[in-house]
Design a protein around this motif. Structure first.
Motif, mmCIF file in Angstrom:
data_model
loop_
_atom_site.group_PDB
_atom_site.id
_atom_site.type_symbol
_atom_site.label_atom_id
_atom_site.label_comp_id
_atom_site.label_asym_id
_atom_site.label_seq_id
_atom_site.Cartn_x
_atom_site.Cartn_y
_atom_site.Cartn_z
ATOM 1 N N ASN A 109 -34.576 3.746 -5.757
ATOM 2 C CA ASN A 109 -33.666 2.672 -5.146
ATOM 3 C C ASN A 109 -33.659 2.593 -3.904
ATOM 4 O OD1 ASN A 109 -33.354 1.520 -7.766
ATOM 5 N ND2 ASN A 109 -31.554 2.403 -8.188
ATOM 6 N N LYS A 110 -33.496 1.521 -3.109
ATOM 7 C CA LYS A 110 -33.614 1.466 -1.525
ATOM 8 C C LYS A 110 -32.330 1.009 -1.019
ATOM 9 C CE LYS A 110 -38.658 0.773 -1.814
ATOM 10 N NZ LYS A 110 -39.801 -0.085 -1.427
ATOM 11 N N VAL A 111 -31.720 1.656 -0.154
ATOM 12 C CA VAL A 111 -30.403 1.177 0.631
ATOM 13 C C VAL A 111 -30.516 1.474 1.987
ATOM 14 C CG1 VAL A 111 -28.017 1.873 0.791
ATOM 15 C CG2 VAL A 111 -29.097 1.766 -1.556
ATOM 16 N N ILE A 112 -30.165 0.302 2.691
ATOM 17 C CA ILE A 112 -29.761 0.410 4.202
ATOM 18 C C ILE A 112 -28.129 0.321 4.612
ATOM 19 C CG2 ILE A 112 -30.077 -0.708 6.406
ATOM 20 C CD1 ILE A 112 -32.543 -1.968 5.078
ATOM 21 N N ILE A 113 -27.741 1.308 5.308
ATOM 22 C CA ILE A 113 -26.420 1.311 5.872
ATOM 23 C C ILE A 113 -26.245 1.141 7.447
ATOM 24 C CG2 ILE A 113 -24.126 2.799 6.007
ATOM 25 C CD1 ILE A 113 -24.966 4.178 3.341
ATOM 26 N N VAL A 114 -25.701 0.129 7.720
ATOM 27 C CA VAL A 114 -25.759 0.029 9.123
ATOM 28 C C VAL A 114 -24.271 0.123 9.845
ATOM 29 C CG1 VAL A 114 -25.982 -1.855 11.020
ATOM 30 C CG2 VAL A 114 -27.503 -1.866 9.197
ATOM 31 N N TYR A 115 -24.404 1.024 10.850
ATOM 32 C CA TYR A 115 -23.086 1.233 11.423
ATOM 33 C C TYR A 115 -23.242 0.533 13.037
ATOM 34 C CZ TYR A 115 -21.886 4.949 8.532
ATOM 35 O OH TYR A 115 -21.447 5.945 7.421
ATOM 36 N N SER A 116 -22.458 -0.542 13.234
ATOM 37 C CA SER A 116 -22.570 -1.433 14.609
ATOM 38 C C SER A 116 -21.346 -1.952 14.825
ATOM 39 C CB SER A 116 -23.724 -1.972 14.694
ATOM 40 O OG SER A 116 -24.017 -2.691 16.122
ATOM 41 N N ASP A 117 -20.989 -1.919 16.185
ATOM 42 C CA ASP A 117 -19.903 -2.874 16.460
ATOM 43 C C ASP A 117 -20.205 -4.117 17.020
ATOM 44 O OD1 ASP A 117 -20.680 -1.662 18.952
ATOM 45 O OD2 ASP A 117 -18.925 -1.283 19.605
ATOM 46 N N TYR A 126 -13.715 -7.528 15.405
ATOM 47 C CA TYR A 126 -14.254 -8.643 16.281
ATOM 48 C C TYR A 126 -15.621 -9.206 15.676
ATOM 49 C CZ TYR A 126 -10.383 -6.557 18.777
ATOM 50 O OH TYR A 126 -9.144 -6.329 19.277
ATOM 51 N N SER A 127 -16.366 -8.005 15.210
ATOM 52 C CA SER A 127 -17.749 -8.680 14.748
ATOM 53 C C SER A 127 -18.036 -8.871 13.275
ATOM 54 C CB SER A 127 -18.653 -7.366 14.974
ATOM 55 O OG SER A 127 -18.679 -7.222 16.596
#
Length: 238
Positions: free
Chosen positions: A163-171, A205-206
């Protein structure tokens, strides 16, 4: 009253009472067989979730290392290390790290594969040396697309059947710096048709700019760790 042994444990302390010469424990909950039910609970209370009952899982962490992330990045890395450490003995879980943007000014606006899929300990080693820089072109939309697309331009070594997962950390809002520019629909569609689950953690804010994605606000410590545990549990049990 009782309290949980850990934020993700199914076991609970109780209160010991003596009544008519006999002791009883109210509220105690002991270990039971581990279940893979997507709830992110450690039923057998060994500090691991869904071990030995889960499917293979490949996780790509997309880390925004731009200047504005100076407020968040150290805390996020610390919590992520604490979280993923719990899964270090799981052979069927692998992690990869991508920066978008990198902390290196000459790489601003590019999607950089910092480490291909590896075991948890190797992932921790590369994650712990990351830091923010003077960059400001957050290519997060490009990262999601390039990770998800079947042409695999980053050369990711996905495990067969995982199974494929993307986790994004961005402000920041989702951005594209590719030529020609991507649309959000293109990135969403590419993830959907290739069965890649995407989760985004951002600031207050985002948050609204990520409405089309599975997005939530940055949280501290245990709250973020719980959310990440649930991602693993849900996607291990699909």
């Amino acid at each position: 009253k009782y309290k949980e042994l850990t934020p993700y444990s199914g076991c609970k302390f109780g209160i010991k009472f003596c009544s008519f010469g006999k002791y009883s424990c109210i509220g105690w909950q002991g270990p039971e067989a581990e279940k893979c039910d997507g709830k992110g609970i450690d039923e057998d209370c060994d500090r691991e979730i869904d071990e030995n009952v889960s499917k293979p899982l490949d996780i790509v962490l997309v880390l925004d290392e731009s200047c504005s992330m100076s407020v968040h990045i150290n805390s996020l890395i610390t919590t992520t290390v604490s979280w993923i450490k719990k899964y270090s003995s799981r052979d069927n879980l692998r992690c990869s790290l991508i920066t978008a943007s990198s902390s290196i000014l000459s790489l601003d606006g590019l999607v950089i594969l910092e480490q291909n899929f590896s075991n948890v300990n190797d992932f921790i080693s590369i994650l712990q040396i990351q830091h923010y820089g003077d960059t400001g072109m957050e290519a997060t939309l490009d990262a999601i697309y390039n990770i998800s697309t079947s042409s695999n331009p980053l050369g990711l070594t996905w495990a067969p059947g995982a199974n494929k997962v993307i986790i994004v950390y961005s402000d920041e809002n989702p951005q594209t710096w590719m030529t020609p520019r991507l649309t959000e629909f293109q990135a969403i569609n590419e993830a959907m048709i290739n069965n890649v689950s995407v989760y985004v953690f951002t600031d207050t804010y985002s948050l609204w700019t990520w409405d089309s994605w599975n997005a939530q606000i940055f949280s501290d410590g245990n709250d973020l760790e719980k959310a990440l545990d649930q991602i693993i549990s849900f996607n291990s049990c699909k």
